[in-house]
Structure formats: C-alpha cells, structure tokens
Motif scaffolding. Structure first.
Motif, short mmCIF file in Angstrom:
data_model
loop_
_atom_site.label_atom_id
_atom_site.label_comp_id
_atom_site.label_asym_id
_atom_site.label_seq_id
_atom_site.Cartn_x
_atom_site.Cartn_y
_atom_site.Cartn_z
N UNK A 271 0.81 -1.21 0.00
CA UNK A 271 0.00 0.00 0.00
C UNK A 271 0.84 1.26 0.00
N UNK A 272 2.02 1.21 0.62
CA UNK A 272 2.88 2.40 0.65
C UNK A 272 3.23 2.85 -0.77
N UNK A 273 3.59 1.90 -1.61
CA UNK A 273 3.86 2.24 -3.01
C UNK A 273 2.62 2.72 -3.71
N UNK A 274 1.46 2.17 -3.35
CA UNK A 274 0.21 2.57 -3.98
C UNK A 274 -0.16 4.01 -3.65
N UNK A 301 5.84 -6.47 -14.69
CA UNK A 301 7.27 -6.64 -14.47
C UNK A 301 7.65 -6.62 -13.01
N UNK A 302 6.99 -5.76 -12.22
CA UNK A 302 7.31 -5.72 -10.79
C UNK A 302 6.83 -6.99 -10.08
N UNK A 321 7.06 -1.39 -5.21
CA UNK A 321 7.04 -1.06 -6.64
C UNK A 321 5.78 -1.61 -7.31
N UNK A 322 5.34 -2.80 -6.89
CA UNK A 322 4.09 -3.36 -7.41
C UNK A 322 2.92 -2.42 -7.12
N UNK A 323 2.88 -1.91 -5.90
CA UNK A 323 1.80 -1.00 -5.53
C UNK A 323 1.80 0.26 -6.35
N UNK A 328 -1.02 3.15 -10.59
CA UNK A 328 -0.88 4.00 -11.78
C UNK A 328 -1.78 3.53 -12.91
N UNK A 329 -1.80 2.22 -13.14
CA UNK A 329 -2.69 1.69 -14.16
C UNK A 329 -4.15 1.82 -13.74
N UNK A 330 -4.46 1.48 -12.49
CA UNK A 330 -5.85 1.42 -12.05
C UNK A 330 -6.52 2.79 -12.11
N UNK A 331 -5.85 3.84 -11.61
CA UNK A 331 -6.45 5.18 -11.63
C UNK A 331 -6.54 5.70 -13.06
N UNK A 332 -5.56 5.41 -13.88
CA UNK A 332 -5.59 5.87 -15.27
C UNK A 332 -6.75 5.23 -16.03
#
Length: 408
Positions: A271-274, A301-302, A321-323, A328-332
């Motif tokens: 979640x921190x990365x998210x 990739x992550x 990094x996964x988060x 980034x993909x989900x919000x876009x």
C-alpha cells in the motif's frame, strides 16, 4: 483518452464540500474495511491451513459481479447514488457485525464465513458502480480525474494503515475485534452522506426505464477502442495481478513463518507504493494510451521481480514497486473510461468495468491459489506477472490497430 487541461493540483477536489465530506468518511471506513479483509483472510487460513480456501473466500466476495454486475450499473444509472450508498454502506456494516458476533462466540465455521463473503459480494454489485459514478455527481468533470486519483490514494492509504492495525489487533486480541471495529467505522460514511448538500450536486441525466438497456451498454463499449481494450486488460490485471491476499498469506505463514503480523506489514508495504502512485496520478492532467498500457506492463514486471526476490528484505521494496505501478494503471484506466463515457451510460459502463475487474478476481484467485498451493507463492507471482506483461502488450497493439482503422 488524452485531455488538454492544465494540472488541477494534487488536492483540488477536496475544495468541494460534498467531496470533502465523502473523502473524510471513506478514509475512516476504508481503514475498517482493510482490517476486516486481513482478519477474514487470516481467520480462514487459521481454520483451514489452506491458501486455496482463502482463494475461495475471495472468489465468493467478488463472484456475484460476474452474474449481476451489469444490473448493478443499470440501478446506478436509474437511481440517486447517495440513496443507493446509504443502503449499501448500512448493509456492509450489518455483515461486519455478523462476522464479529460469530468470531466473539467462537461459532465461525468455514461454511458460514463463505455465506457472509457471498453476502458481501451481493452488496458490492450495487455499491461499486454507485460509488464510482457518484464522483461525477460530487465534482465537475474537470476535477473528475483528480477525484478518482484521490479516491485511490484514500483507499491505498487505508491499505497502508489498516493491515498494520489488523496485524496488531488480530495477533493480540483476535479477529473478532477487527470485525467489530469495521462495523463501527461505517457510521462515518453514513454520517458524511447524510450531511451532504444535494443542491450542490452536479446535475446529470438519469436513464429512464426501457428495453434493451443492458445490451445498449455493451454495444457502446464494443464500438469504442478507448473503452474496450482497457476493460479487456482489466481481466488479466485483476485476475492475475490483484490476488495478493493469496500469495502474501503463503509468504507470511509458510515461507517466512511470520504470522498475521508479517501478513499485515506485507500488505502495508504494498500500500505504501500505492499511495505514492495515487498522489503522482492526481497531478497528471492527461493520461495517454501509451501511459495506460505501459503502466500495466510495468506492474507485471514488478510482480515478476517480487517473485524472484530470494529474501524478505528484497521482497519488501519489490512489493512497494508493485503497488506504485498497479495504482498507476488502475487510476488511469478508471478515470479515462469514465471521462470517455456518456453520463447516461456511465453506470453501466463502470459496472462492466468492475464486472471484469472484480469478476476476474475469483477466476484468477482459484488459479493463483492452486499454483501457490502446489509450487509456492514465488512461482505464482512470476507466472502472474508474465501474464500481465503479455496482456498489456497485446491489448495495446489491438487498441492501436482499431483506433487507426477507425480514423482511416
């Protein structure tokens, strides 16, 4: 898929009173929701010792979207979203209370938990499209992308703190208290919804009753590459990329033998990365197709890197990094699909969006759970990541080909 407006500022949507109330209520409720998710996963795992059983619980919470998701979207197009949310949030609170009572009285069985999980899934059918389209009611179109990103950041911040709190609570007092806390937090959302000023809502058209409305929504999406291929990609990202509950329970319980405390911290790391990814997304005034599909490939990739991590201390930054890439993909994808959709069809399109996203999770959870049980969580992550990378590249190519063909 590309807008030409300037940057609105990271927290611009919070200047709108109704949205500010909503975000505050959800910040409290989301923490309780994440506490319940962690506690429920761990309760099932402690009762069965099976990652597959955790996968079944996840499947039951998201499975109803496969069969009823479009009807939930049609309901969101027809009826006021605030009224729907008052109902769904109350129902979630009631189901959390049921879990708390079962856990406190030591009467929880896997069969009963499966029934409650299925109930959560039925409520989600209406709650998800209502919450997503409610953004367009609370804020003007120029702030919608910002509000969607802040919603994601709100959710992911709770994902950072909620699992950590759940790890402490479950380890020291048991899962019953996590369920009880979640039940109480829904009062914050219900209060926020009640205090909103309906006169300040954006006036969006409502879809009258008529025949063929579900088919009309499907045809609308099928005819538009900017909607179709991001939604197709969601199937692979949701099914194979967002099933962290299964692999992280196995990492915490089997690979590193850290128990519920480590499980909570692994979720918090993710979640921190998210949170960082959501705040970065809130500042982006535009989202191109290249960024959308590229962020999906980066997320895959992550996942591969996380699966290849040989130690806990290498797994942790890989999960962060996964988060970041995942949100980034989900919000876009979320904001781009909403902004590209006619308001009268937005509920049905977003219900299809979540039908695919959440409906793919039970399918993927059974596959990922089976792989995890047979070969371990590392192999499951590598395979899942590879599938996401291939899907991102394929959907990007097909979207580009159809867009060029329609422009010719």
């Amino acid at each position: 898929m590309v807008e030409s407006s300037g940057s609105p500022g990271t927290f611009a949507a919070l200047r709108v009173r109704n949205y500010r109330l909503y975000a505050t209520g959800m910040a409290i409720s989301n923490n309780g929701t994440w506490m319940q998710r962690i506690a429920l996963d761990w309760l099932v795992y402690s009762l069965t010792g099976s990652s597959f059983a955790v996968g079944v619980t996840t499947a039951l919470q998201f499975g109803p979207m496969l069969f009823l998701g479009l009807f939930g979207g049609l309901i969101a197009d027809r009826y006021p979203q605030r009224r729907l949310l008052l109902f769904t949030q109350s129902a979630f609170g009631l189901l959390a209370t049921v879990l708390a009572v079962l856990a406190f009285t030591h009467t929880a069985t896997v069969g009963v938990i499966y029934l409650v999980a299925f109930g959560l899934g039925l409520v989600t059918v209406v709650d998800n499209p209502a919450r997503q389209t409610f953004v367009g009611v609370m804020v003007p179109a120029r702030l919608m992308r910002n509000a969607v990103s802040l919603n994601s950041g709100n959710f992911q911040l709770a994902r950072l703190t909620g699992p950590a709190l759940a790890g402490v609570v479950v380890a020291t007092a048991g899962p019953a208290w996590a369920f009880a806390v979640n039940a109480v937090t829904f009062a914050a959302t219900l209060t926020a919804l009640t205090l909103m000023r309906s006169a300040e809502f954006e006036q969006l058209p409502r879809e009258p009753r008529g025949r063929g409305q579900l088919r009309a929504g499907l045809r609308y999406v099928a005819a538009r590459p900017a909607l179709l291929w991001p939604i197709v990609l969601l199937f692979f990202i949701g099914g194979f990329g967002f099933n962290f509950a299964i692999v992280l329970t196995a990492y915490a319980g089997e690979v590193f033998d850290g128990g519920p405390g480590l499980y909570g911290w692994l979720n918090s790391t993710l979640a921190a990365g998210s949170v960082v990814g959501a705040l970065l997304a809130a500042r982006r005034p535009t989202v191109s197709a290249r960024f959308l599909f590229g962020s999906a490939a980066a997320f895959g990739g992550t996942l591969v890197l996380a699966g290849l991590a040989p130690t806990l201390w290498l797994l942790i930054p890989a999960l962060a990094a996964c988060g970041l890439a995942g949100v980034g993909f989900n919000t876009s994808a979320n904001s781009s699909v909403q902004l590209a959709t006619d308001p009268t069809l937005r509920g049905r399109v977003m219900s299809l969006y979540f039908l695919v996203l959440m409906g793919s999770i039970p399918i993927g959870s059974l596959i990922v759970g089976g792989i995890t049980e047979r070969w371990g969580p590392s192999v499951a992550l590598v395979i899942s990541g590879a599938i996401c990378v291939v899907a991102a590249g394929s959907c990007a190519r097909l979207a580009g080909r159809e867009t060029h063909a329609s422009d010719a």
